[in-house]
Design a protein around this motif. Structure first.
Motif, short mmCIF file in Angstrom:
data_model
loop_
_atom_site.label_atom_id
_atom_site.label_comp_id
_atom_site.label_asym_id
_atom_site.label_seq_id
_atom_site.Cartn_x
_atom_site.Cartn_y
_atom_site.Cartn_z
N LEU A 1 0.84 -1.20 0.00
CA LEU A 1 0.00 0.00 0.00
C LEU A 1 0.87 1.25 0.00
O LEU A 1 0.63 2.21 -0.75
N ILE A 2 1.92 1.23 0.84
CA ILE A 2 2.84 2.37 0.91
C ILE A 2 3.51 2.57 -0.45
O ILE A 2 3.60 3.69 -0.96
N ALA A 3 3.96 1.46 -1.06
CA ALA A 3 4.62 1.56 -2.37
C ALA A 3 3.67 2.14 -3.40
O ALA A 3 4.04 2.98 -4.22
N PHE A 4 2.40 1.70 -3.33
CA PHE A 4 1.40 2.18 -4.30
C PHE A 4 1.17 3.68 -4.13
O PHE A 4 1.13 4.43 -5.11
N ILE A 5 1.06 4.13 -2.87
CA ILE A 5 0.84 5.56 -2.62
C ILE A 5 2.05 6.38 -3.09
O ILE A 5 1.90 7.42 -3.73
N LEU A 6 3.25 5.85 -2.80
CA LEU A 6 4.47 6.52 -3.24
C LEU A 6 4.49 6.63 -4.76
O LEU A 6 4.80 7.68 -5.33
N TRP A 7 4.13 5.53 -5.41
CA TRP A 7 4.14 5.50 -6.87
C TRP A 7 3.13 6.53 -7.42
O TRP A 7 3.41 7.24 -8.36
N LEU A 8 1.94 6.58 -6.78
CA LEU A 8 0.92 7.54 -7.23
C LEU A 8 1.43 8.97 -7.15
O LEU A 8 1.17 9.78 -8.03
N SER A 9 2.16 9.27 -6.06
CA SER A 9 2.58 10.65 -5.87
C SER A 9 3.87 10.96 -6.64
O SER A 9 4.14 12.11 -6.94
N LEU A 10 4.65 9.94 -6.96
CA LEU A 10 5.92 10.19 -7.65
C LEU A 10 5.86 9.88 -9.13
O LEU A 10 6.78 10.19 -9.87
N ARG A 11 4.77 9.26 -9.57
CA ARG A 11 4.68 8.78 -10.96
C ARG A 11 4.84 9.96 -11.92
O ARG A 11 4.25 11.01 -11.75
N PRO A 12 5.68 9.79 -12.92
CA PRO A 12 5.92 10.92 -13.83
C PRO A 12 4.71 11.22 -14.72
O PRO A 12 4.05 10.31 -15.20
N HIS A 13 4.44 12.51 -14.87
CA HIS A 13 3.42 12.94 -15.82
C HIS A 13 4.11 13.33 -17.12
O HIS A 13 5.19 13.89 -17.11
N ARG A 14 3.46 13.05 -18.22
CA ARG A 14 4.05 13.39 -19.52
C ARG A 14 4.07 14.91 -19.71
O ARG A 14 3.24 15.62 -19.14
N PRO A 15 5.04 15.40 -20.48
CA PRO A 15 5.09 16.85 -20.73
C PRO A 15 3.85 17.32 -21.50
O PRO A 15 3.21 16.52 -22.20
N ARG A 16 3.52 18.60 -21.33
CA ARG A 16 2.32 19.16 -21.99
C ARG A 16 2.72 20.11 -23.11
O ARG A 16 3.54 21.01 -22.90
N PHE A 17 2.14 19.92 -24.25
CA PHE A 17 2.45 20.72 -25.43
C PHE A 17 1.22 21.55 -25.81
O PHE A 17 0.11 21.04 -25.87
N HIS A 18 1.46 22.84 -26.08
CA HIS A 18 0.40 23.72 -26.58
C HIS A 18 0.95 24.49 -27.77
O HIS A 18 2.06 25.04 -27.70
N ASN B 1 5.51 18.10 -13.70
CA ASN B 1 5.90 17.38 -12.48
C ASN B 1 6.51 18.31 -11.44
O ASN B 1 7.19 19.28 -11.79
N GLU B 2 6.27 17.97 -10.19
CA GLU B 2 6.78 18.82 -9.13
C GLU B 2 8.23 18.48 -8.75
O GLU B 2 8.99 19.35 -8.37
N HIS B 3 8.57 17.18 -8.86
CA HIS B 3 9.91 16.78 -8.42
C HIS B 3 10.67 16.02 -9.49
O HIS B 3 11.75 15.50 -9.22
N ILE B 4 10.09 15.90 -10.67
CA ILE B 4 10.71 15.08 -11.71
C ILE B 4 11.14 15.96 -12.87
O ILE B 4 10.33 16.70 -13.44
#
Ligand code: NAG
Ligand code: NAG
Length: 217
Positions: free
Chosen positions: A50-67, A97-100
């Motif tokens: 559960l801890i790993a899952f929560i960590l993954w949810l909060s650390l999972r990289p988001h793709r860059p956004r293009f406009h 991303n905040e930390h990535i």
């Protein structure tokens, strides 16, 4: 254990001696304890997961956004303009991303018309994008980077007479995510931006600042 002859022991089996009973009770106690240990261990694993899952949810990289902010085909109304055809664009790329951080190891911009590639250019040198940073990419396709013959230009002009010309700007990058000291493997990201251009050759307000879908291959 029981010092009895082998043939006798088979007959006596039904009658438990006190010694045997103590032995049984002890045995069931140990199975109970080991069951409990097993349950505790499983619970521990579950919590860890559960801890790993929560960590993954909060650390999972988001793709860059293009406009796409700007996209322009100057001289779209002039029949002979295809000889010096140009397409310029201005695209913003945001790392949400905040930390990535994101490494862009390469990036190419291609323009398609009716699913046929009409131009392409390498964009940006390899660069590293900090978390929450927005970078503007500006480029001009002309000369050898753009293949527009008179027939295709005529198609543009026909579309223009009908109100708009639709292009697709595709930006393909090879990216890596950087989390603290660790960096991910390479991903090929495609941003697909549909861009409509009005009779003046400038991007229509409906296409401006629209987020381009991004997918990986
Ligand atoms: C690109 O577009 C943005 C948003 O319209 C603008 O602020 C920026 O000045 C443009 N950059 C260039 C180099 O045209
Ligand atoms: C984003 O990063 C680029 C390259 O490092 C830098 O030139 C630019 O100023 C940064 N933009 C912001 C808004 O911090």
């Amino acid at each position: 254990m029981h010092p009895k002859p082998a043939n006798q022991s088979r007959q006596i089996k039904r009658h438990h001696t006190p010694r045997e009973i103590v032995h049984r009770v002890r045995e069931s106690l140990t199975t109970r304890v080991s069951k409990m240990l097993c349950a505790i261990f499983l619970m521990f694993l579950l919590v860890l997961g559960l801890i790993a899952f929560i960590l993954w949810l909060s650390l999972r990289p988001h793709r860059p956004r293009f406009h796409v902010e700007e996209f322009s085909v100057p001289g779209l109304g002039q029949a002979t303009a295809f000889e010096n055809a140009q397409i310029s664009f201005n695209v913003t790329i945001r790392n949400p991303n905040e930390h990535i951080g994101i490494y862009y190891d390469s990036m190419d911009g291609s323009v398609y018309y009716k699913d046929q590639k009409i131009g392409s250019n390498p964009l940006l040198f390899p660069f590293y994008q900090e978390p929450k940073n927005t970078t503007v990419v500006v480029d001009l396709l002309s000369g050898e980077a753009l293949t527009v013959n008179s027939q295709r230009w005529t198609e543009f002009m026909n579309d223009r007479a009908a109100g708009m010309v639709v292009f697709r700007l595709q930006i393909t990058s090879i990216i890596r995510f950087k989390i603290s000291r660790w960096s991910s493997r390479h991903h090929r990201a495609h941003a697909n931006c549909e861009v409509s251009v009005g009779p003046d050759g400038e991007i229509l307000p409906t296409s401006r600042d629209k987020r381009c879908p991004v997918y990986f291959t």
